[in-house]
Design a protein around this motif. Structure first.
Motif, PDB file in Angstrom:
ATOM      1  N   ASP A   1       0.835  -1.192   0.000  1.00  0.00           N
ATOM      2  CA  ASP A   1       0.000   0.000   0.000  1.00  0.00           C
ATOM      3  C   ASP A   1       0.877   1.252   0.000  1.00  0.00           C
ATOM      4  OD1 ASP A   1       0.947   0.361   2.586  1.00  0.00           O
ATOM      5  OD2 ASP A   1      -0.968  -0.055   3.570  1.00  0.00           O
TER       6      ASP A   1
ATOM      7  N   LYS B   1      -0.323  -5.971   1.250  1.00  0.00           N
ATOM      8  CA  LYS B   1      -1.773  -6.181   1.229  1.00  0.00           C
ATOM      9  C   LYS B   1      -2.187  -6.738  -0.132  1.00  0.00           C
ATOM     10  CE  LYS B   1      -3.192  -2.719   4.604  1.00  0.00           C
ATOM     11  NZ  LYS B   1      -4.053  -1.570   4.881  1.00  0.00           N
TER      12      LYS B   1
ATOM     13  N   GLU C   1      -7.817  -6.033  -0.275  1.00  0.00           N
ATOM     14  CA  GLU C   1      -7.677  -5.295   0.986  1.00  0.00           C
ATOM     15  C   GLU C   1      -7.338  -3.829   0.737  1.00  0.00           C
ATOM     16  OE1 GLU C   1      -5.936  -8.640   4.018  1.00  0.00           O
ATOM     17  OE2 GLU C   1      -4.803  -8.202   2.187  1.00  0.00           O
ATOM     18  N   LEU C   2      -6.551  -3.581  -0.284  1.00  0.00           N
ATOM     19  CA  LEU C   2      -6.219  -2.201  -0.643  1.00  0.00           C
ATOM     20  C   LEU C   2      -7.469  -1.451  -1.094  1.00  0.00           C
ATOM     21  CD1 LEU C   2      -4.045  -0.043  -1.058  1.00  0.00           C
ATOM     22  CD2 LEU C   2      -3.602  -1.024  -3.330  1.00  0.00           C
TER      23      LEU C   2
ATOM     24  N   ASP D   1      -9.522  -0.551   1.862  1.00  0.00           N
ATOM     25  CA  ASP D   1      -8.950   0.628   2.513  1.00  0.00           C
ATOM     26  C   ASP D   1      -9.392   1.902   1.804  1.00  0.00           C
ATOM     27  OD1 ASP D   1      -7.638  -0.949   4.330  1.00  0.00           O
ATOM     28  OD2 ASP D   1      -5.651  -0.757   3.396  1.00  0.00           O
TER      29      ASP D   1
ATOM     30  N   GLN E   1     -12.900   2.686   2.786  1.00  0.00           N
ATOM     31  CA  GLN E   1     -12.947   3.228   4.145  1.00  0.00           C
ATOM     32  C   GLN E   1     -12.505   4.692   4.165  1.00  0.00           C
ATOM     33  OE1 GLN E   1     -10.651   0.980   6.964  1.00  0.00           O
ATOM     34  NE2 GLN E   1     -11.464   2.073   8.725  1.00  0.00           N
ATOM     35  N   GLN E   2     -11.475   5.027   3.400  1.00  0.00           N
ATOM     36  CA  GLN E   2     -10.997   6.412   3.371  1.00  0.00           C
ATOM     37  C   GLN E   2     -12.069   7.358   2.833  1.00  0.00           C
ATOM     38  OE1 GLN E   2      -8.038   7.574   0.416  1.00  0.00           O
ATOM     39  NE2 GLN E   2      -6.942   8.788   1.955  1.00  0.00           N
TER      40      GLN E   2
ATOM     41  N   VAL F   1      -6.002   6.818  -1.516  1.00  0.00           N
ATOM     42  CA  VAL F   1      -5.802   5.363  -1.548  1.00  0.00           C
ATOM     43  C   VAL F   1      -6.371   4.778  -2.836  1.00  0.00           C
ATOM     44  CG1 VAL F   1      -6.262   3.158  -0.401  1.00  0.00           C
ATOM     45  CG2 VAL F   1      -5.839   5.207   0.963  1.00  0.00           C
TER      46      VAL F   1
ATOM     47  N   TYR G   1      -4.487   2.834  -5.740  1.00  0.00           N
ATOM     48  CA  TYR G   1      -4.935   1.526  -6.228  1.00  0.00           C
ATOM     49  C   TYR G   1      -4.962   1.513  -7.754  1.00  0.00           C
ATOM     50  CZ  TYR G   1      -8.143  -2.197  -7.586  1.00  0.00           C
ATOM     51  OH  TYR G   1      -8.713  -3.286  -8.210  1.00  0.00           O
TER      52      TYR G   1
END
Length: 271
Positions: free
Chosen positions: A101, A107, A111-112, A115, A118-119, A205, A209
């Motif tokens: 990440d 990760k 999972e990235l 994230d 979530q951000q 993030v 990605y």
């Protein structure tokens, strides 16, 4: 399966070219889909991500199905298949399942992506409910229903698992190679960059990605996956025809998924 790869390469290249021509109209529909123009702000992007995360998850499942089929993943170990094909899938798995990440922490791309959701404060209720059902040993079909995901997501994931459950590694490799994330057009990246310029603290993030996707998936992994597909199909015309039909269907399912995103975003704009 051991084949003289160099000898058969011109023949396999002909099959690849034929497939590219055959699927070109479907790829164009995906690249020109109206959903990209509809995504104009963080709320629209959040809806896109709620749908797209399921494509990221089943991409990982397709990847692991290939690794299971092409390498020995049980104990005691035994040599399995062609060593070159084992190398190709294992290298892709390393990059997809244990990338880094922004902070250099290992990760998976799933999972990235989580994230990134979530951000941006995207509701992860459905994907978390789905993963919980899978963790509880429910079937994919049952988990999709229990998590109450949209019909477009159900159709997309269900098709992927039809390919997985077929046990045909060459079909799985073809779907992995031709029907996945390289279909997101440049305008989508431009849109994300525009949102990033306004609220970098919410989409850094996700931007990362996408950049990793371009750098790793869109270049190095795509070449590895293509070679893997060629090795698995060889010069067998029946396999190549099955592959072409499956790829077409996978692209149609991507259109179904994007149609679902478009409809969901459109509804919010009518409120």
């Amino acid at each position: 399966m051991n084949i003289n790869f160099a000898k058969n390469e011109p023949i396999m290249r002909q099959y690849i070219d034929q497939i590219q021509q055959r699927i070109a109209p479907l790829k164009e529909q995906i690249i020109q889909h109206n959903v990209y123009n509809l995504i104009q702000n963080e709320e629209d992007l959040a809806i896109f991500m709620q749908y797209h995360i399921f494509a990221v998850w089943d991409f990982m499942s397709l990847l692991k199905a290939l690794q299971n089929n092409l390498t020995c993943t049980s104990v005691p170990w035994l040599p399995k298949g062609d060593a070159n094909t084992r190398y190709l899938i294992n290298e892709i798995v390393v990059g997809e399942e244990s990338d880094v990440d922004l902070n250099g922490i290992r990760k998976s791309h799933f999972e990235l992506y989580m994230d990134a959701m979530q951000q941006l404060n995207v509701d992860q209720g459905q994907i978390n409910a789905f993963i919980a059902q899978i963790s509880a040993q429910k079937s994919v079909h049952e988990a999709l229903i229990e998590a109450q995901v949209a019909p477009a997501i159900q159709a997309f994931v269900s098709f992927t698992f039809e390919c997985i459950y077929s046990g045909k590694d060459y079909l799985q490799a073809a779907i992995f190679t031709f029907g996945r994330e390289d279909l997101i057009p440049g305008m989508f990246y431009a849109m994300v960059n525009d949102i990033y310029s306004r609220i970098p603290e919410k989409v850094s993030v996700f931007k990362y990605y996408l950049e990793r996707h371009i750098e790793v998936d869109g270049d190095h992994h795509s070449h590895l996956a293509l070679e893997m597909t060629e090795r698995l199909c060889g010069n067998d015309p029946q396999k190549w025809e099955e592959v072409a039909t499956a790829i077409e269907q996978s692209l149609k399912m991507r259109i179904v998924l994007w149609d679902g995103v478009y409809e969901a975003i459109s509804k919010t704009k009518l409120r």
